[in-house]
Design an enzyme around this catalytic site. Structure first.
Site, mmCIF file in Angstrom:
data_model
loop_
_atom_site.group_PDB
_atom_site.id
_atom_site.type_symbol
_atom_site.label_atom_id
_atom_site.label_comp_id
_atom_site.label_asym_id
_atom_site.label_seq_id
_atom_site.Cartn_x
_atom_site.Cartn_y
_atom_site.Cartn_z
ATOM 1 N N ASN A 7 15.555 5.373 22.664
ATOM 2 C CA ASN A 7 14.652 5.452 21.516
ATOM 3 C C ASN A 7 15.347 4.790 20.310
ATOM 4 O O ASN A 7 16.425 5.229 19.899
ATOM 5 C CB ASN A 7 14.335 6.930 21.242
ATOM 6 C CG ASN A 7 13.408 7.112 20.063
ATOM 7 O OD1 ASN A 7 13.549 6.445 19.050
ATOM 8 N ND2 ASN A 7 12.467 8.031 20.182
ATOM 9 N N HIS A 10 15.571 5.263 14.989
ATOM 10 C CA HIS A 10 16.449 5.457 13.836
ATOM 11 C C HIS A 10 17.170 4.187 13.389
ATOM 12 O O HIS A 10 17.792 4.174 12.328
ATOM 13 C CB HIS A 10 17.374 6.641 14.065
ATOM 14 C CG HIS A 10 16.571 7.909 14.152
ATOM 15 N ND1 HIS A 10 15.696 8.274 13.145
ATOM 16 C CD2 HIS A 10 16.431 8.835 15.129
ATOM 17 C CE1 HIS A 10 15.077 9.386 13.500
ATOM 18 N NE2 HIS A 10 15.504 9.747 14.697
ATOM 19 N N HIS A 43 8.564 5.800 18.483
ATOM 20 C CA HIS A 43 7.579 6.776 18.019
ATOM 21 C C HIS A 43 6.940 6.228 16.753
ATOM 22 O O HIS A 43 7.607 6.081 15.735
ATOM 23 C CB HIS A 43 8.304 8.102 17.746
ATOM 24 C CG HIS A 43 7.399 9.232 17.347
ATOM 25 N ND1 HIS A 43 7.865 10.518 17.185
ATOM 26 C CD2 HIS A 43 6.073 9.288 17.074
ATOM 27 C CE1 HIS A 43 6.863 11.316 16.832
ATOM 28 N NE2 HIS A 43 5.769 10.587 16.748
ATOM 29 N N ARG A 45 5.030 7.128 13.915
ATOM 30 C CA ARG A 45 4.589 8.352 13.244
ATOM 31 C C ARG A 45 3.468 8.037 12.272
ATOM 32 O O ARG A 45 3.373 6.919 11.752
ATOM 33 C CB ARG A 45 5.771 8.999 12.501
ATOM 34 C CG ARG A 45 6.847 9.528 13.426
ATOM 35 C CD ARG A 45 7.874 10.312 12.652
ATOM 36 N NE ARG A 45 7.339 11.577 12.210
ATOM 37 C CZ ARG A 45 7.569 12.755 12.816
ATOM 38 N NH1 ARG A 45 8.369 12.816 13.858
ATOM 39 N NH2 ARG A 45 7.019 13.850 12.374
ATOM 40 N N ARG A 49 7.365 6.519 8.815
ATOM 41 C CA ARG A 49 8.662 6.672 8.131
ATOM 42 C C ARG A 49 9.756 5.814 8.754
ATOM 43 O O ARG A 49 10.748 5.534 8.125
ATOM 44 C CB ARG A 49 9.086 8.136 8.107
ATOM 45 C CG ARG A 49 9.459 8.689 9.449
ATOM 46 C CD ARG A 49 10.031 10.077 9.314
ATOM 47 N NE ARG A 49 9.014 11.072 9.014
ATOM 48 C CZ ARG A 49 9.132 12.353 9.332
ATOM 49 N NH1 ARG A 49 10.226 12.783 9.920
ATOM 50 N NH2 ARG A 49 8.178 13.210 9.063
ATOM 51 N N GLU A 70 5.569 6.759 21.878
ATOM 52 C CA GLU A 70 5.295 8.155 21.518
ATOM 53 C C GLU A 70 4.353 8.159 20.329
ATOM 54 O O GLU A 70 4.551 7.393 19.381
ATOM 55 C CB GLU A 70 6.582 8.864 21.094
ATOM 56 C CG GLU A 70 7.554 9.091 22.207
ATOM 57 C CD GLU A 70 8.853 9.693 21.677
ATOM 58 O OE1 GLU A 70 8.986 9.914 20.457
ATOM 59 O OE2 GLU A 70 9.737 9.920 22.501
ATOM 60 N N THR A 101 10.310 15.813 15.831
ATOM 61 C CA THR A 101 9.334 16.579 16.610
ATOM 62 C C THR A 101 9.895 17.976 16.871
ATOM 63 O O THR A 101 10.990 18.113 17.408
ATOM 64 C CB THR A 101 9.060 15.859 17.953
ATOM 65 O OG1 THR A 101 8.861 14.475 17.694
ATOM 66 C CG2 THR A 101 7.839 16.419 18.637
ATOM 67 N N GLU A 151 7.042 15.273 29.823
ATOM 68 C CA GLU A 151 8.403 15.150 29.313
ATOM 69 C C GLU A 151 8.774 16.534 28.799
ATOM 70 O O GLU A 151 8.137 17.055 27.868
ATOM 71 C CB GLU A 151 8.483 14.118 28.178
ATOM 72 C CG GLU A 151 9.897 14.019 27.615
ATOM 73 C CD GLU A 151 10.004 13.065 26.424
ATOM 74 O OE1 GLU A 151 9.040 12.344 26.123
ATOM 75 O OE2 GLU A 151 11.073 13.083 25.791
ATOM 76 N N HIS A 191 15.111 15.034 23.962
ATOM 77 C CA HIS A 191 15.247 15.580 22.605
ATOM 78 C C HIS A 191 16.606 16.240 22.435
ATOM 79 O O HIS A 191 16.941 17.187 23.140
ATOM 80 C CB HIS A 191 14.140 16.563 22.212
ATOM 81 C CG HIS A 191 13.807 16.431 20.744
ATOM 82 N ND1 HIS A 191 14.527 17.078 19.776
ATOM 83 C CD2 HIS A 191 12.901 15.659 20.111
ATOM 84 C CE1 HIS A 191 14.034 16.733 18.595
ATOM 85 N NE2 HIS A 191 13.067 15.866 18.766
HETATM 86 N N1 PXP Z 1 11.271 12.719 23.237
HETATM 87 C C1 PXP Z 1 10.372 12.900 22.238
HETATM 88 C C2 PXP Z 1 8.984 13.275 22.581
HETATM 89 C C3 PXP Z 1 10.741 12.709 20.896
HETATM 90 O O1 PXP Z 1 9.840 12.884 19.915
HETATM 91 C C4 PXP Z 1 12.064 12.294 20.611
HETATM 92 C C5 PXP Z 1 12.448 12.027 19.191
HETATM 93 O O2 PXP Z 1 11.697 10.970 18.698
HETATM 94 C C6 PXP Z 1 12.948 12.115 21.674
HETATM 95 C C7 PXP Z 1 12.532 12.357 22.972
HETATM 96 C C8 PXP Z 1 14.357 11.675 21.456
HETATM 97 O O3 PXP Z 1 15.051 12.683 20.811
HETATM 98 P P1 PXP Z 1 16.453 12.356 20.132
HETATM 99 O O4 PXP Z 1 16.224 11.317 19.099
HETATM 100 O O5 PXP Z 1 16.894 13.678 19.607
HETATM 101 O O6 PXP Z 1 17.356 11.847 21.243
#
Ligand code: PXP
Length: 244
Positions: A7, A10, A43, A45, A49, A70, A101, A151, A191
């Site tokens: 992901n 960030h 993601h 949003r 952001r 996402e 989330t 998930e 997550h």
């Molecule tokens: N899965 C989902 C559904 C999420 O919303 C996120 C965060 O965007 C992640 C996984 C990844 O989580 P992390 O950034 O804490 O690794």
């Protein structure tokens, strides 16, 4: 071997801190792929952001692995997904004020809307995944709305500190993974995962895919994206006992 979807939200968070063009989430995604990531997750949003609409289009065009998008199950997001056609859409609940989330989708209370959304995704050939807490009722409802996969939210597991608490949450994750796989759902998780806590999750045999973002991007600040992804893959393999 479990597939790692990286992901890159960030990376966009850093860029948006200055509203400029760097660093590039696309470039980070390409480096993650180079290091062995089997997919990219972003993601979009509602408050934009971090990831912007143009990022979704560009990343969809330029990456070489599947894109997992996402998003909240809103009409605006559904329209965007139907236009851009990622490989997979993962529906997540979204609150404007939350930092990230905070929990899984309550599938049970919105089965009609989710069935309809899933059908619209399937009609476009897009896989349909639901981010849920490790809860039998949510697993069963996910099957009823014809999701391709769930998930499992590992957020709570990654935040617990007591050994007993962690063990109990892991058992819940294992039970949900087993229940979902028995029903023919594919099982993913994510997550809050890092090099250490990912190992017990990777050891759960039903889990096929992990979504990991914040920790990898954080490590990339120190040692680069490729090293962070390589190290995460090493941890995942260690957790799974080097199965392939
Ligand atoms: N899965 C989902 C559904 C999420 O919303 C996120 C965060 O965007 C992640 C996984 C990844 O989580 P992390 O950034 O804490 O690794």
């Amino acid at each position: 071997m479990i597939r790692l979807f990286v992901n890159v939200d960030h990376v966009a968070t850093i860029r948006e801190a200055r509203k400029t063009i760097e660093p590039s989430p696309l470039k980070a995604a390409l480096l993650a792929e180079k290091a062995g990531a089997q997919g990219i997750t972003i993601h979009l949003r509602e408050d934009r952001r971090h990831i912007q609409d143009d990022d979704v289009r560009l990343i969809r065009e330029e990456i070489n692995t599947p894109l997992n998008l996402e998003m909240a199950p809103t009409e605006e997001m559904v329209q965007l997904a139907l236009e851009i056609q990622p490989y997979q859409v993962s529906l997540v609940p979204e609150k404007r004020q939350e930092i990230t989330t905070e929990g899984g989708l309550d599938v049970c209370s919105q089965e009609g809307m989710l069935s309809e959304t899933g059908k619209r995704m399937h009609d476009r050939g897009i896989l349909f995944s639901l981010f849920i807490d490790p809860d039998a009722k949510q697993v069963d409802a996910s099957k009823r709305v014809k999701a391709d996969s769930i998930e499992i939210n590992t957020g709570r597991y990654t935040e617990l500190v007591s050994i007993e608490g962690i063990r109990a949450e892991l058992e819940r994750i294992q039970a949900s993974a087993g229940r979902a796989a028995e029903k023919g759902l594919k099982v993913f998780a994510g997550h809050g995962l890092n090099y250490e806590n990912v190992k017990d999750i990777a050891a759960i045999p039903e889990i096929e895919e992990l979504n990991i973002g914040h920790f990898i991007v954080g490590q990339a600040v120190y040692g680069g994206m490729e090293n962070a992804v390589t190290e995460m893959i090493r941890s995942i393999k260690a957790g799974r006992g080097n199965q392939s």
